[in-house]
Design a protein around this motif. Structure first.
Motif, PDB file in Angstrom:
ATOM      1  N   THR A 115      26.338 -21.658  -5.901  1.00 15.41           N
ATOM      2  CA  THR A 115      24.922 -21.487  -6.183  1.00 15.41           C
ATOM      3  C   THR A 115      24.266 -22.856  -6.079  1.00 15.41           C
ATOM      4  O   THR A 115      24.891 -23.874  -6.373  1.00 15.41           O
ATOM      5  N   THR A 116      23.014 -22.876  -5.628  1.00 19.31           N
ATOM      6  CA  THR A 116      22.334 -24.163  -5.492  1.00 19.31           C
ATOM      7  C   THR A 116      20.831 -23.990  -5.450  1.00 19.31           C
ATOM      8  O   THR A 116      20.315 -22.943  -5.054  1.00 19.31           O
ATOM      9  N   HIS A 117      20.129 -25.050  -5.875  1.00 31.34           N
ATOM     10  CA  HIS A 117      18.683 -25.170  -5.699  1.00 31.34           C
ATOM     11  C   HIS A 117      18.363 -26.219  -4.638  1.00 31.34           C
ATOM     12  O   HIS A 117      17.197 -26.443  -4.335  1.00 31.34           O
ATOM     13  N   SER A 118      19.374 -26.884  -4.108  1.00 31.96           N
ATOM     14  CA  SER A 118      19.171 -28.088  -3.305  1.00 31.96           C
ATOM     15  C   SER A 118      18.944 -27.790  -1.827  1.00 31.96           C
ATOM     16  O   SER A 118      19.834 -27.267  -1.154  1.00 31.96           O
ATOM     17  N   PRO A 119      17.785 -28.156  -1.288  1.00 30.56           N
ATOM     18  CA  PRO A 119      17.583 -28.048   0.158  1.00 30.56           C
ATOM     19  C   PRO A 119      18.566 -28.924   0.937  1.00 30.56           C
ATOM     20  O   PRO A 119      18.964 -28.577   2.037  1.00 30.56           O
ATOM     21  N   ALA A 120      18.961 -30.067   0.353  1.00 31.54           N
ATOM     22  CA  ALA A 120      19.866 -30.983   1.058  1.00 31.54           C
ATOM     23  C   ALA A 120      21.218 -30.335   1.332  1.00 31.54           C
ATOM     24  O   ALA A 120      21.794 -30.511   2.405  1.00 31.54           O
ATOM     25  N   VAL A 121      21.736 -29.568   0.373  1.00 26.77           N
ATOM     26  CA  VAL A 121      23.014 -28.880   0.564  1.00 26.77           C
ATOM     27  C   VAL A 121      22.911 -27.867   1.700  1.00 26.77           C
ATOM     28  O   VAL A 121      23.824 -27.717   2.521  1.00 26.77           O
ATOM     29  N   ILE A 122      21.781 -27.198   1.780  1.00 28.16           N
ATOM     30  CA  ILE A 122      21.585 -26.097   2.726  1.00 28.16           C
ATOM     31  C   ILE A 122      21.221 -26.575   4.123  1.00 28.16           C
ATOM     32  O   ILE A 122      21.705 -26.032   5.126  1.00 28.16           O
ATOM     33  N   MET A 123      20.391 -27.611   4.203  1.00 29.98           N
ATOM     34  CA  MET A 123      19.746 -27.947   5.472  1.00 29.98           C
ATOM     35  C   MET A 123      20.667 -28.626   6.477  1.00 29.98           C
ATOM     36  O   MET A 123      20.290 -28.782   7.636  1.00 29.98           O
ATOM     37  N   ASN A 124      21.840 -29.020   6.076  1.00 26.18           N
ATOM     38  CA  ASN A 124      22.752 -29.697   7.010  1.00 26.18           C
ATOM     39  C   ASN A 124      23.587 -28.683   7.798  1.00 26.18           C
ATOM     40  O   ASN A 124      24.812 -28.769   7.875  1.00 26.18           O
ATOM     41  N   GLY A 125      22.891 -27.687   8.356  1.00 25.66           N
ATOM     42  CA  GLY A 125      23.549 -26.708   9.226  1.00 25.66           C
ATOM     43  C   GLY A 125      24.040 -25.454   8.546  1.00 25.66           C
ATOM     44  O   GLY A 125      24.788 -24.670   9.146  1.00 25.66           O
ATOM     45  N   TRP A 126      23.600 -25.179   7.285  1.00 23.35           N
ATOM     46  CA  TRP A 126      24.147 -24.053   6.545  1.00 23.35           C
ATOM     47  C   TRP A 126      23.090 -23.029   6.128  1.00 23.35           C
ATOM     48  O   TRP A 126      23.345 -22.180   5.283  1.00 23.35           O
ATOM     49  N   VAL A 127      21.917 -23.083   6.752  1.00 26.28           N
ATOM     50  CA  VAL A 127      20.834 -22.166   6.383  1.00 26.28           C
ATOM     51  C   VAL A 127      21.241 -20.713   6.591  1.00 26.28           C
ATOM     52  O   VAL A 127      20.893 -19.833   5.799  1.00 26.28           O
ATOM     53  N   ASP A 128      22.001 -20.449   7.644  1.00 24.08           N
ATOM     54  CA  ASP A 128      22.384 -19.061   7.937  1.00 24.08           C
ATOM     55  C   ASP A 128      23.463 -18.534   6.987  1.00 24.08           C
ATOM     56  O   ASP A 128      23.813 -17.347   7.048  1.00 24.08           O
ATOM     57  N   LYS A 129      23.973 -19.388   6.099  1.00 28.85           N
ATOM     58  CA  LYS A 129      24.970 -18.952   5.112  1.00 28.85           C
ATOM     59  C   LYS A 129      24.341 -18.684   3.739  1.00 28.85           C
ATOM     60  O   LYS A 129      25.059 -18.414   2.775  1.00 28.85           O
TER      61      LYS A 129
ATOM     62  N   ASP B  91      22.069 -37.854  -0.388  1.00 31.77           N
ATOM     63  CA  ASP B  91      22.923 -38.052   0.792  1.00 31.77           C
ATOM     64  C   ASP B  91      24.290 -37.393   0.600  1.00 31.77           C
ATOM     65  O   ASP B  91      24.864 -36.846   1.550  1.00 31.77           O
ATOM     66  N   TRP B  92      24.819 -37.467  -0.623  1.00 30.76           N
ATOM     67  CA  TRP B  92      26.098 -36.824  -0.913  1.00 30.76           C
ATOM     68  C   TRP B  92      25.953 -35.309  -0.885  1.00 30.76           C
ATOM     69  O   TRP B  92      26.853 -34.603  -0.447  1.00 30.76           O
ATOM     70  N   GLN B  93      24.818 -34.798  -1.363  1.00 33.06           N
ATOM     71  CA  GLN B  93      24.563 -33.362  -1.317  1.00 33.06           C
ATOM     72  C   GLN B  93      24.625 -32.843   0.120  1.00 33.06           C
ATOM     73  O   GLN B  93      25.215 -31.797   0.401  1.00 33.06           O
ATOM     74  N   SER B  94      24.030 -33.581   1.032  1.00 33.13           N
ATOM     75  CA  SER B  94      23.973 -33.133   2.426  1.00 33.13           C
ATOM     76  C   SER B  94      25.344 -33.144   3.095  1.00 33.13           C
ATOM     77  O   SER B  94      25.580 -32.405   4.049  1.00 33.13           O
ATOM     78  N   GLN B  95      26.251 -33.981   2.595  1.00 33.09           N
ATOM     79  CA  GLN B  95      27.597 -34.066   3.186  1.00 33.09           C
ATOM     80  C   GLN B  95      28.605 -33.140   2.528  1.00 33.09           C
ATOM     81  O   GLN B  95      29.709 -32.951   3.057  1.00 33.09           O
ATOM     82  N   LEU B  96      28.263 -32.579   1.379  1.00 31.81           N
ATOM     83  CA  LEU B  96      29.241 -31.939   0.504  1.00 31.81           C
ATOM     84  C   LEU B  96      30.072 -30.870   1.205  1.00 31.81           C
ATOM     85  O   LEU B  96      31.309 -30.916   1.192  1.00 31.81           O
ATOM     86  N   ILE B  97      29.430 -29.899   1.804  1.00 32.82           N
ATOM     87  CA  ILE B  97      30.163 -28.778   2.412  1.00 32.82           C
ATOM     88  C   ILE B  97      31.046 -29.266   3.556  1.00 32.82           C
ATOM     89  O   ILE B  97      32.207 -28.854   3.687  1.00 32.82           O
ATOM     90  N   ASP B  98      30.518 -30.159   4.382  1.00 31.45           N
ATOM     91  CA  ASP B  98      31.302 -30.678   5.511  1.00 31.45           C
ATOM     92  C   ASP B  98      32.550 -31.417   5.038  1.00 31.45           C
ATOM     93  O   ASP B  98      33.626 -31.267   5.630  1.00 31.45           O
TER      94      ASP B  98
END
Length: 273
Positions: free
Chosen positions: A248-262, A227-234
């Motif tokens: 750098t990351t392996h985590s889908p959670a970091v990416i999937m919260n609106g950052w796939v295009d980055k 849950d923290w991974q998904s909030q991190l960038i925001d």
């Protein structure tokens, strides 16, 4: 007067892995995520850039140990940056550590100790600006003072929300960061690895005081709850909209919260030489 870059526009590495690969990576103003399978070179690329910056410290648009950075504005000769690494490894003993009556056991403990000092300086700086705003006598003085103090309040609110499940709350009357939990007072070094990690990241962002700077993060998700991974960038961008994130990351959670295009795959920015 030192002229600092607002952000990095492009990273070029002429000879990665003994000249076998050439890297050109065009960067977004705010969020840049480098992805790829293990061993493809994500951390190597990040470390190459950081090593060049650490060695030189200026002229980022020129070659820094095999790395060329294009920045905005182009004539900027300095760049502010911070580095967050993921592993909470044991801290090596040293004369400096032995002289400190502190429970500094890991690298994150030492990082948090240094950040506490910066946090004190940050509070002095914003305190002085708040006093100056209130003494100005202008009609918007109170509003300006509130705006100056808002990032610190946001930081404290974010940490309280993240730590809510364990009942920890920041003691807001303390100058240094302390937590209350069921009637006890805790220092940051008593937190779990994941709690130390998220605290270190958000505190690093806060004390930059809304300046333009680059935040490098190498697999920051390692110790963090999903849950923290998904909030991190925001959370980072909410604390400082002027930061540029390169991670750098392996985590889908970091990416999937609106950052796939980055997301950039290492293979997409690599040419064989």
């Amino acid at each position: 007067m030192q002229k600092y870059a607002e952000y990095i526009k492009q990273i070029e590495i002429e000879s990665l892995w003994s000249g076998k690969k050439h890297i050109i990576w065009d960067l977004d103003r705010q969020v840049n995520i480098l992805s790829g399978i293990n061993g493809v070179g994500k951390s190597t690329i990040l470390n190459k850039v950081i090593k060049g910056l650490s060695a030189e410290g200026e002229f980022p648009s020129h070659m820094l140990r095999g790395v060329r950075l294009k920045v905005e504005p182009e004539d900027a000769k300095w760049i502010r940056y911070d580095i967050i690494r993921s592993f909470d490894r044991p801290l090596m003993n040293s004369d400096t550590m032995s002289k400190m009556d502190l429970s500094l056991v890991t690298e994150l403990d030492w990082q948090l100790f240094q950040l506490q000092r910066k946090y004190l300086d940050y509070q002095v700086n914003i305190g002085n600006r708040i006093i100056e705003a209130l003494q100005s006598g202008t009609p918007d003085a109170a509003m300006r003072a509130q705006q100056i103090s808002e990032p610190k309040k946001k930081f404290q609110d974010f940490i309280d929300q993240l730590f809510a499940d364990t009942g920890k709350k920041i003691i807001r009357t303390e100058n240094e960061i302390r937590f209350s939990q069921i009637g006890e007072t805790l220092v940051p070094y008593q937190l779990s690895s994941g709690e130390k990690q998220i605290l270190s990241i958000l505190l690093t962002v806060l004390v930059e005081d809304n300046k333009n700077y680059v935040l490098f993060m190498d697999e920051p998700e390692v110790s963090l709850h999903v849950d923290w991974q998904s909030q991190l960038i925001d959370l980072i961008l909410e604390l400082n909209p002027n930061v540029q994130i390169i991670l750098t990351t392996h985590s889908p959670a970091v990416i999937m919260n609106g950052w796939v295009d980055k997301v950039t795959e290492v293979t997409d920015i690599t040419d064989q030489e």
